[in-house]
Design an enzyme around this catalytic site. Sequence first.
Site, short mmCIF file in Angstrom:
data_model
loop_
_atom_site.label_atom_id
_atom_site.label_comp_id
_atom_site.label_asym_id
_atom_site.label_seq_id
_atom_site.Cartn_x
_atom_site.Cartn_y
_atom_site.Cartn_z
N GLY A 162 -46.80 -9.47 -19.90
CA GLY A 162 -48.17 -9.04 -20.21
C GLY A 162 -49.14 -9.88 -19.43
N HIS B 9 -29.25 -5.95 -5.12
CA HIS B 9 -29.44 -5.69 -3.70
C HIS B 9 -30.12 -4.34 -3.49
CE1 HIS B 9 -25.64 -8.38 -3.08
NE2 HIS B 9 -26.71 -9.09 -3.39
N CYS C 67 -52.86 -10.08 -15.27
CA CYS C 67 -52.58 -9.74 -13.87
C CYS C 67 -51.51 -8.65 -13.70
CB CYS C 67 -52.15 -10.99 -13.10
SG CYS C 67 -53.42 -12.26 -12.99
N ASP D 131 0.85 -1.18 0.00
CA ASP D 131 0.00 0.00 0.00
C ASP D 131 0.88 1.23 0.00
OD1 ASP D 131 -3.26 0.28 0.89
OD2 ASP D 131 -2.04 2.09 1.03
#
Length: 438
Positions: free
Chosen positions: A265, A217, A268, A30
């Site tokens: 479609g 999510h 419902c 790092d």
Amino acid sequence: MNISIFGLGYVGAVSLACLARDGNQVIGVDIDAVKLQLIKDGQSPVIEEGMPQLMADMAASGRVRVTQNVQDAVNQSEVSFICVGTPSQSNGSQDQTAVLRLAEQLGRALAGKQGHHTIVFRSTLLPGTVEGSLKALLEQHSDKKDGVDFDICFQPEFLREGSSIKDYDNPPFTIVGANTERAHQQMQRLFGHLPGVYHKTDVKTAETVKYFCNIFHALKITFANEVARLCEGLAVDPFKVMDLLCADKQLNISPAYLKPGFAFGGSCLPKDLRAMQYVAKQADIEIPMLSQVLASNAVHLQQATRKILALGCRDIGMIGLSFKSGTDDLRESPLVDLAEYLIGKGMHLSIYDPEVNLSRLLGANKKFIEESIPHIGELMTQDVSAVLANNKVIVLGLNDKALVEQVLAGLTAEHILVDLVHLKQPQAVKARYIGLCW
């Protein structure tokens, strides 16, 4: 295995500790000297349950060391995991500054290394980044070849802050995008012991699935919250509603309806969406996601129309008219809408649907054809062979197995098949194959 990890934030630090715990020699890299000193002292650079003790144990084990020297880390490892950040910029684009800079450094380090090396990107990256700009930088600065001198992989991580170690040890699956079996063998050595299925895929798919897991999510959270707002307006307990909704493992919490295909479609889904939109409007409740579902569905239908019109053929055969295979229900069928659009653009249609026989239709369906779409009724035939023989473009809108086999058997190399149902084996189609959106 000897491993180097570049970037020691949440993903990198947890990966370093867990890989060392599993018996690997791990080098942490790092640019932040404070993080490196914390790890050297046996302290965790991130606040995470279980990390203080695990990092202390790993530092004491002798299996962890840290450095800022990229060349040394690459020389002393077989596999490098790239876990640097890719934050959003102010315009929403991905800031790839860190990973691009690191790719250059890794390329130069590869140039000075003897032997093969594998680079595994775990940073969330836009699809195409690894095999595009990152591969190009690695090859340019190393003067070596991907798949020959080194391998590149993408392994999406699914670690949640607050439960990262638990998620590392119990992943839903392991996904690795790689182009060589050698790379997969290395990754299976590292992660094959974990529960969940190991999925081999290509690099770009692995990059993409990470995004849509996170978006899904977000979608679920937004759905639950919009349900709650609507329930409040209806004086209904949203927790009871969602508990019962989640109790359905066949359709609701399952792979059902999660395959790419044509627009929805029927009698419902559209009407129920409209009804709840009206309830929300009456109660001044904002449900922006649910309010756009029908609009998105319409866009999908329009995309199919554009693809068919772009073929430049006026004679089109449609296999299917009802909203769903095995039914004669034409109410809000997207195939009826598709036929209407194509007729409106001057196309000549022939339509076959084994369940929609005009002489046998009764009740609402008969009335619907006679009053709303009589011009479509006139285009229907009971001879599927004639539809195939008289039309170059065939639009497949039903997925009845026997019917699909009959249609495929009748296609020739002169046909163009527009697939609205997502055939599982399009490579078996003799005709030119046009998928709806893939």
